[in-house]
Design a protein around this motif. Structure first.
Motif, PDB file in Angstrom:
ATOM      1  N   UNK A  15       0.841  -1.205   0.000  1.00  0.00           N
ATOM      2  CA  UNK A  15       0.000   0.000   0.000  1.00  0.00           C
ATOM      3  C   UNK A  15       0.872   1.251   0.000  1.00  0.00           C
ATOM      4  N   UNK A  16       1.912   1.242   0.820  1.00  0.00           N
ATOM      5  CA  UNK A  16       2.830   2.392   0.859  1.00  0.00           C
ATOM      6  C   UNK A  16       3.514   2.575  -0.489  1.00  0.00           C
ATOM      7  N   UNK A  17       3.965   1.487  -1.091  1.00  0.00           N
ATOM      8  CA  UNK A  17       4.611   1.578  -2.407  1.00  0.00           C
ATOM      9  C   UNK A  17       3.659   2.141  -3.460  1.00  0.00           C
ATOM     10  N   UNK A  18       2.431   1.675  -3.456  1.00  0.00           N
ATOM     11  CA  UNK A  18       1.446   2.181  -4.412  1.00  0.00           C
ATOM     12  C   UNK A  18       1.210   3.667  -4.268  1.00  0.00           C
ATOM     13  N   UNK A  40       1.834   7.904   7.409  1.00  0.00           N
ATOM     14  CA  UNK A  40       1.602   6.596   8.043  1.00  0.00           C
ATOM     15  C   UNK A  40       0.099   6.346   8.185  1.00  0.00           C
ATOM     16  N   UNK A  41      -0.629   7.360   8.609  1.00  0.00           N
ATOM     17  CA  UNK A  41      -2.082   7.233   8.758  1.00  0.00           C
ATOM     18  C   UNK A  41      -2.750   6.948   7.414  1.00  0.00           C
ATOM     19  N   UNK A  42      -2.318   7.643   6.359  1.00  0.00           N
ATOM     20  CA  UNK A  42      -2.885   7.404   5.029  1.00  0.00           C
ATOM     21  C   UNK A  42      -2.628   5.975   4.574  1.00  0.00           C
ATOM     22  N   UNK A  43      -1.417   5.476   4.803  1.00  0.00           N
ATOM     23  CA  UNK A  43      -1.075   4.106   4.406  1.00  0.00           C
ATOM     24  C   UNK A  43      -1.912   3.097   5.184  1.00  0.00           C
ATOM     25  N   UNK A  45      -4.817   3.560   6.806  1.00  0.00           N
ATOM     26  CA  UNK A  45      -6.233   3.674   6.433  1.00  0.00           C
ATOM     27  C   UNK A  45      -6.472   2.992   5.095  1.00  0.00           C
ATOM     28  N   UNK A  46      -5.620   3.296   4.112  1.00  0.00           N
ATOM     29  CA  UNK A  46      -5.784   2.697   2.796  1.00  0.00           C
ATOM     30  C   UNK A  46      -5.665   1.174   2.857  1.00  0.00           C
ATOM     31  N   UNK A  47      -4.642   0.675   3.543  1.00  0.00           N
ATOM     32  CA  UNK A  47      -4.404  -0.776   3.606  1.00  0.00           C
ATOM     33  C   UNK A  47      -5.555  -1.505   4.297  1.00  0.00           C
ATOM     34  N   UNK A 110       0.379  -1.163  -8.662  1.00  0.00           N
ATOM     35  CA  UNK A 110       1.567  -1.346  -7.819  1.00  0.00           C
ATOM     36  C   UNK A 110       1.260  -2.254  -6.635  1.00  0.00           C
ATOM     37  N   UNK A 111       0.112  -2.052  -5.985  1.00  0.00           N
ATOM     38  CA  UNK A 111      -0.216  -2.921  -4.846  1.00  0.00           C
ATOM     39  C   UNK A 111      -0.455  -4.359  -5.306  1.00  0.00           C
ATOM     40  N   UNK A 112      -1.075  -4.533  -6.460  1.00  0.00           N
ATOM     41  CA  UNK A 112      -1.306  -5.884  -6.969  1.00  0.00           C
ATOM     42  C   UNK A 112       0.023  -6.578  -7.274  1.00  0.00           C
ATOM     43  N   UNK A 113       0.926  -5.870  -7.934  1.00  0.00           N
ATOM     44  CA  UNK A 113       2.231  -6.464  -8.246  1.00  0.00           C
ATOM     45  C   UNK A 113       3.034  -6.759  -6.978  1.00  0.00           C
ATOM     46  N   UNK A 114       3.005  -5.837  -6.045  1.00  0.00           N
ATOM     47  CA  UNK A 114       3.777  -6.032  -4.812  1.00  0.00           C
ATOM     48  C   UNK A 114       3.225  -7.192  -3.980  1.00  0.00           C
TER      49      UNK A 114
END
Length: 132
Positions: A15-18, A40-43, A45-47, A110-114
């Motif tokens: 998620x952070x990489x994306x 950090x909060x955005x990552x 929350x998103x994840x 990016x999240x799918x690949x990671x």
């Protein structure tokens, strides 16, 4: 339990990489780097939202609109980004419809690949450690 924690860490890292890749290559998609806590909060929350929304949307779509199953990842990524942007303390911003559409695609890709490429690296190490 260790494997679950490794998978959770990989999902957060993906998620952070994306989000970072979208920030670097897409005008209108930005992370607030001056406030590390917001990033950090955005990552997080998103994840968390992505991991909850994807299975839920898959279940709903499979039941009511089977033809749309292929777009679940994109829809859950968009909704997770939308909620992360709405949270005032999260360090993410997206301006304009193009940034929303292309940003969703970049983050999803990016999240799918990671999440596809990283687990064999870390889990394989863990299996080798257990064997020794």
């Amino acid at each position: 339990m260790i494997t679950f924690l490794i998978r959770a860490a990989i999902f957060v890292v993906s998620a952070a990489l994306g989000l970072i890749v979208a920030d670097l290559i897409l005008p209108g998609f930005y992370l607030h780097w001056n406030d590390w806590w917001g990033f950090v909060l955005a990552v997080v929350i998103f994840a968390v939202l992505q991991s909850v929304l994807a299975p839920w949307l898959f279940k709903i779509t499979r039941r009511h609109a089977n033809a749309l199953i292929g777009g679940i990842g994109l829809v859950s990524t968009f909704v997770a980004l939308l909620i992360a942007v709405i949270v005032p303390a999260a360090g993410i911003g997206i301006d304009g419809p193009v940034a929303w559409i292309i940003g969703t695609l970049i983050v999803w890709l990016v999240t799918a690949l990671a999440t596809w490429l990283l687990p064999p690296l870390f889990i394989k190490k863990r299996v080798e450690e257990r064997r020794s």
